[in-house]
Write a protein that holds these residues in place. Structure first.
Motif, short mmCIF file in Angstrom:
data_model
loop_
_atom_site.label_atom_id
_atom_site.label_comp_id
_atom_site.label_asym_id
_atom_site.label_seq_id
_atom_site.Cartn_x
_atom_site.Cartn_y
_atom_site.Cartn_z
N GLY A 7 13.01 -1.56 25.11
CA GLY A 7 14.34 -2.09 26.22
C GLY A 7 14.42 -3.30 27.14
N ILE A 8 12.52 -3.62 27.81
CA ILE A 8 12.70 -4.73 28.02
C ILE A 8 13.85 -6.07 26.95
CG2 ILE A 8 11.71 -7.32 29.31
CD1 ILE A 8 9.40 -4.68 29.76
N VAL A 12 17.29 -7.80 27.77
CA VAL A 12 17.27 -9.47 27.26
C VAL A 12 18.20 -10.41 26.62
CG1 VAL A 12 16.02 -11.75 26.37
CG2 VAL A 12 15.01 -10.58 28.45
N ASP A 13 17.50 -9.79 25.83
CA ASP A 13 19.05 -9.64 24.04
C ASP A 13 20.82 -9.60 25.10
OD1 ASP A 13 17.08 -9.90 22.68
OD2 ASP A 13 17.15 -8.71 21.86
N ARG A 15 22.10 -9.13 28.47
CA ARG A 15 22.49 -9.32 29.02
C ARG A 15 21.34 -10.90 29.76
NH1 ARG A 15 25.56 -5.82 32.20
NH2 ARG A 15 25.51 -3.87 30.65
N GLY A 16 20.80 -11.13 28.49
CA GLY A 16 20.17 -12.32 29.27
C GLY A 16 20.28 -13.79 29.54
N GLU A 17 21.75 -13.96 29.40
CA GLU A 17 22.23 -15.40 30.15
C GLU A 17 23.66 -14.56 31.00
OE1 GLU A 17 22.63 -17.87 28.60
OE2 GLU A 17 21.37 -17.25 27.06
N GLU A 18 23.33 -13.46 32.39
CA GLU A 18 23.91 -12.98 33.20
C GLU A 18 23.20 -13.55 34.37
OE1 GLU A 18 24.96 -9.35 33.37
OE2 GLU A 18 25.96 -9.00 31.09
#
Length: 58
Positions: A7-8, A12-13, A15-18
């Motif tokens: 889930g983590i 990250v995959d 929403r990692g850039e938000e």
């Protein structure tokens, strides 16, 4: 690898850039607990842990 790692990794995959505010995160956590009251204690522990990360006493 823990089960939660999947889930983590997905978080990250996807929403990692938000960038998000703590206010936004708090609202999402409240929303999650409203929908899943059985997770109230783990969410409370996570929120407390996050809030106290910079405390030198702990």
């Amino acid at each position: 690898m823990y089960f939660t790692d999947r889930g983590i990794e997905e978080l990250v995959d996807r929403r990692g850039e938000e960038e998000v505010s703590l206010l936004w995160l708090g609202e999402r956590l409240r929303e999650f607990v409203d929908l899943n009251p059985e997770f109230e204690i783990p969410i409370e522990r996570l929120a407390t842990w996050l809030a106290r990360l910079d405390d030198e006493d702990e």
